[in-house]
Scaffold this motif. Structure first.
Motif, short mmCIF file in Angstrom:
data_model
loop_
_atom_site.label_atom_id
_atom_site.label_comp_id
_atom_site.label_asym_id
_atom_site.label_seq_id
_atom_site.Cartn_x
_atom_site.Cartn_y
_atom_site.Cartn_z
N GLY A 341 0.79 -1.21 0.00
CA GLY A 341 0.00 0.00 0.00
C GLY A 341 0.83 1.27 0.00
O GLY A 341 0.29 2.37 0.19
N LEU A 342 2.13 1.14 -0.23
CA LEU A 342 3.02 2.30 -0.18
C LEU A 342 3.19 2.98 -1.53
O LEU A 342 3.79 4.05 -1.61
N PHE A 343 2.69 2.35 -2.58
CA PHE A 343 2.86 2.94 -3.92
C PHE A 343 1.95 4.15 -4.05
O PHE A 343 0.76 4.10 -3.75
N ARG A 344 2.50 5.27 -4.53
CA ARG A 344 1.76 6.53 -4.64
C ARG A 344 1.33 6.76 -6.10
O ARG A 344 2.14 7.18 -6.94
N TRP A 345 0.06 6.50 -6.38
CA TRP A 345 -0.45 6.64 -7.73
C TRP A 345 -0.54 8.11 -8.16
O TRP A 345 -0.43 8.42 -9.35
N ASP A 346 -0.75 9.01 -7.20
CA ASP A 346 -0.91 10.42 -7.55
C ASP A 346 0.35 11.03 -8.15
O ASP A 346 0.30 12.07 -8.81
N ASP A 347 1.48 10.39 -7.92
CA ASP A 347 2.75 10.93 -8.42
C ASP A 347 3.09 10.44 -9.83
O ASP A 347 4.11 10.82 -10.39
N VAL A 348 2.23 9.57 -10.40
CA VAL A 348 2.54 8.93 -11.68
C VAL A 348 1.85 9.67 -12.81
O VAL A 348 0.66 10.00 -12.73
N HIS A 349 2.59 9.94 -13.88
CA HIS A 349 2.02 10.59 -15.06
C HIS A 349 1.06 9.63 -15.76
O HIS A 349 1.31 8.42 -15.84
N GLN A 350 -0.06 10.18 -16.27
CA GLN A 350 -1.10 9.31 -16.84
C GLN A 350 -0.63 8.52 -18.04
O GLN A 350 -1.04 7.37 -18.24
N ASN A 351 0.23 9.08 -18.88
CA ASN A 351 0.74 8.32 -20.02
C ASN A 351 1.63 7.17 -19.57
O ASN A 351 1.71 6.14 -20.25
N ASP A 352 2.28 7.34 -18.42
CA ASP A 352 3.06 6.23 -17.87
C ASP A 352 2.14 5.13 -17.34
O ASP A 352 2.44 3.94 -17.45
N VAL A 353 1.02 5.54 -16.76
CA VAL A 353 0.05 4.54 -16.26
C VAL A 353 -0.52 3.74 -17.43
O VAL A 353 -0.66 2.52 -17.35
N SER A 354 -0.85 4.43 -18.53
CA SER A 354 -1.37 3.70 -19.70
C SER A 354 -0.30 2.77 -20.26
O SER A 354 -0.60 1.68 -20.75
N GLY A 355 0.99 3.20 -20.19
CA GLY A 355 2.08 2.32 -20.61
C GLY A 355 2.18 1.10 -19.72
O GLY A 355 2.42 -0.02 -20.21
N LEU A 356 1.98 1.27 -18.42
CA LEU A 356 1.98 0.13 -17.49
C LEU A 356 0.82 -0.82 -17.79
O LEU A 356 0.97 -2.04 -17.71
N LEU A 357 -0.33 -0.24 -18.10
CA LEU A 357 -1.49 -1.06 -18.44
C LEU A 357 -1.20 -1.96 -19.64
O LEU A 357 -1.44 -3.18 -19.60
N LYS A 358 -0.68 -1.37 -20.69
CA LYS A 358 -0.40 -2.15 -21.90
C LYS A 358 0.72 -3.15 -21.65
O LYS A 358 0.68 -4.27 -22.17
N ARG A 359 1.69 -2.77 -20.86
CA ARG A 359 2.79 -3.68 -20.53
C ARG A 359 2.28 -4.87 -19.71
O ARG A 359 2.69 -6.01 -19.93
N PHE A 360 1.37 -4.61 -18.79
CA PHE A 360 0.79 -5.70 -17.99
C PHE A 360 0.12 -6.73 -18.90
O PHE A 360 0.29 -7.94 -18.71
N ILE A 361 -0.63 -6.26 -19.88
CA ILE A 361 -1.32 -7.16 -20.80
C ILE A 361 -0.33 -7.96 -21.63
O ILE A 361 -0.45 -9.17 -21.78
N ARG A 362 0.69 -7.27 -22.16
CA ARG A 362 1.66 -7.95 -23.02
C ARG A 362 2.52 -8.94 -22.24
O ARG A 362 2.95 -9.96 -22.79
N GLU A 363 2.80 -8.64 -20.97
CA GLU A 363 3.72 -9.46 -20.19
C GLU A 363 3.07 -10.71 -19.61
O GLU A 363 3.75 -11.53 -19.00
N LEU A 364 1.76 -10.86 -19.75
CA LEU A 364 1.13 -12.09 -19.28
C LEU A 364 1.81 -13.28 -19.95
O LEU A 364 2.09 -13.25 -21.16
N PRO A 365 2.10 -14.36 -19.20
CA PRO A 365 2.80 -15.52 -19.79
C PRO A 365 2.07 -16.11 -20.99
O PRO A 365 2.69 -16.64 -21.91
#
Length: 632
Positions: A341-365
């Motif tokens: 619970g220590l990760f601070r979402w408010d400090d993350v740029h929205q384009n980086d969040v969308s990049g994480l979203l797409k990376r999460f999908i691609r990185e699924l085994p």
């Protein structure tokens, strides 16, 4: 040289109907007003850059070429008919499932069993049961499946000739008019509808699609039993749906004249990570220890929630790439701090969040659309008719494992919200589809099979499939009435003991579909008095007088009225009462429980007397709405 995982992977190989299908596909794509594919190729380049440093970890696995008969054996096993394989196959174990099949479904099963049997004989293995022992075929050289399924030349000749006779248009290259709503029939099996269309008995009017952004509006006609959505059925009954959907999808493909190919899942190296590159099942098992009944990974929920709160208005969201260096750093921080619970979402740029979203999908085994069925999803683009493309997609979504289906639904719901804010974020449906298609259809664990010169066509087709999944998701997340009817038949028959000989099976399969859609009204009672229970809410039961006009909504209103006027002893008022102490009827649902169904949340427009005649031994239970804005 090593195959690059950054290209389109496992897009469909050339089908037996490649020529006419490609014409229809090209015409459809050309009709998109030459909408830009720049976002697609830009996303491909971004994926390539993000994986260049990880090439050693992303090497592609080779898929072993299957021997003749192996694919059919796997199909029969996945279709719940494994007992028909081998030297001591037992028809008694399959009589219940076989008895629910339509003509086209039975033909699909028969065709694969026949191919499997012939392949084993060719390999000089131990004798296997002749297909005639199961299906009563007169000649193994002229099976019923071969009678049912026309040649590709006959298929396209009949479609085109009949279409020209009706409206002088090339049916394979057209879409329906977008000017009005069109019915999407879910009462009759899709393969049966396709067979009727093939015979020229029914041909819908077709017009060319002029506006690339226009999509036909479909509406599911509500029958007397209402509409069933994914989530309305009990887990026990939903487990039966993928098997039935696979048989139906195969039958539909047989009628349409192309082969349904499936992959074997590639084996990849295990990871020590806890979030990215972790199988969906593992993620959910870990998440459910923290939050029971979680249906979508908590990380994905957090990513979507963050984007919905602060990213929907961001211009170019999803399309504009965030910093790869920051995204990689954020991934490492999430691995370390997310569950604390220590990760601070408010400090993350929205384009980086969308990049994480797409990376999460691609990185699924394994791909979100699964390694087995990713080629089938991609091949949907080859079906010329929009309605039949949606029928195939509906069946494919029902086949998906529950974690994949729930995760895909959460993603598509978010993408719909992005499209809804198009005026602000400049991301229309086609933009979103072209950006997300590479992330769903490219996977490092699958081999690269792109016919030379087909890259543009396959890329556009993949984007079109994503576009359909976003736009038609409400329709696609519906369980067809004919599948629910088959589940009821399975449940009715599963407790019975069958001791039929091969001749009995032969006669049974000949009768298939003879009485499928007959409504037993001759002996139906014009009215009935039943009781609806609400034990979790009150001690009393509700006496309901049924007639031909009584619907679920009427019963819930009656329940609401009695609560307000008769002073019933309410056991649990949590979330049941509005702030003015009146009962919120919209917060109540009526369930059908037992008999030939496990548990079924009923459509408010279901006519209860009709339902009673179909399932007279069920109980009706009123429950609070568990709040279902999403699947999680």
């Amino acid at each position: 040289t090593k195959n690059c995982p950054c290209k389109m992977n496992q897009l469909p190989p050339k089908s037996p109907l490649a020529s006419p299908v490609s014409e229809g596909t090209n015409s459809r794509i050309d009709s998109l007003d030459n909408m830009s594919m720049d976002s697609f190729w830009l996303e491909v380049e971004n994926i390539k850059q993000s994986t260049e440093a990880e090439q050693e970890e992303c090497s592609l696995a080779d898929v072993k070429t299957q021997e003749e008969g192996e694919a059919e054996a796997e199909w029969l096993q996945d279709a719940g008919l494994s007992n028909l394989l081998g030297d001591h196959a037992s028809e008694n174990d399959n009589i219940v499932l076989l008895s629910t099949l339509t003509k086209t479904q039975a033909a699909a099963v028969q065709r694969r069993l026949d191919t499997y049997s012939r392949s084993r004989r060719r390999r000089n293995k131990h004798p296997v049961r002749d297909v005639r022992d199961i299906f009563g075929v007169v000649s193994s050289e002229e099976t019923a499946a071969e009678k049912e399924v026309p040649s590709k030349d006959q298929l396209w000749h009949n479609l085109r000739t009949s279409s020209v006779q009706r409206d002088n248009q090339d049916y394979s290259c057209t879409l329906r008019s977008t000017g009005k709503e069109e019915a999407f029939n879910m009462d009759v099996a899709y393969s049966e509808q396709a067979a009727v269309l093939l015979k020229g008995s029914f041909l819908p009017e077709s017009r060319r699609l002029k506006d690339g952004n226009a999509l036909t509006k479909f509406k599911i006609p509500k029958g007397r039993l209402g509409v069933t959505r994914i989530g309305d059925l009990s887990p026990q009954d939903m487990k039966k749906i993928p098997t039935l959907a696979l048989i139906e999808l195969t039958a539909l493909c047989d009628i349409l004249g192309f082969e349904l190919k499936r992959n074997k899942a590639a084996k990849l190296k295990t990871t020590e990570k806890r979030l990215f590159g972790v199988p969906l099942n593992t993620l959910l098992e870990n998440d459910q220890k923290l939050l029971p009944n979680t249906k979508v990974p908590l990380l994905l929920q957090a990513l979507l929630s963050c984007l919905e709160k602060r990213g929907l208005e961001t211009e170019g969201i999803l399309r504009v790439s965030g910093s790869q260096t920051r995204i990689k750093s954020l991934e490492q921080k999430l691995e370390r701090d997310f569950y604390t619970g220590l990760f601070r979402w408010d400090d993350v740029h929205q384009n980086d969040v969308s990049g994480l979203l797409k990376r999460f999908i691609r990185e699924l085994p394994a791909p979100l659309l699964t390694a087995e069925y990713l080629p089938a999803f991609a091949a949907v683009q080859n079906i010329p008719d929009l309605k039949q493309r949606l029928q195939a997609l509906n069946l494919l979504i029902l086949i998906l494992p529950e974690p994949n289906r729930n995760t895909l639904k959460a993603l598509l719901e978010f993408l719909s919200k992005v499209v809804a804010r198009e005026n602000n974020n400049k991301m229309n449906l086609w933009n979103v589809s072209t950006v997300m298609a590479p992330n769903l259809f490219m996977h490092k664990g699958l081999p690269n099979k792109i016919p030379e010169g087909k890259e543009k066509q396959l890329a556009e087709g993949a984007a079109d499939v994503v576009r359909m999944m976003i736009h038609y998701q409400d329709l696609l997340w519906t369980v067809s009435s004919f599948l629910v009817a088959q589940v009821r038949k399975l449940n009715e028959s599963s407790s019975k003991r069958y001791q039929f000989c091969d001749k009995r099976i032969k006669n049974l399969l000949r009768k298939i579909h003879a009485d499928k859609d007959k409504v037993e009204k001759s002996q139906a009672e014009p009215s009935k008095i039943v009781k609806a229970h609400a034990s979790l809410l009150l001690k009393d039961s509700l006496e309901v007088h049924l007639n031909n006009a009584t619907r679920v909504a009427d019963v819930l209103k009656q329940f609401q009225k009695n609560l307000c006027q008769n002073g019933w002893n309410i056991v649990n008022t949590v979330n049941l009462l509005k702030c003015n102490n009146s009962v919120d009827c919209t917060n109540l649902l009526l369930y059908e429980v037992g008999g030939n169904i496990g548990e079924h949340c009923l459509d408010p427009d279901t006519y209860l007397l009709d339902l009673y005649h179909i399932n007279p031994h069920a109980e009706w239970i009123i429950k609070q709405n568990p709040s279902y804005p999403r699947v999680f």
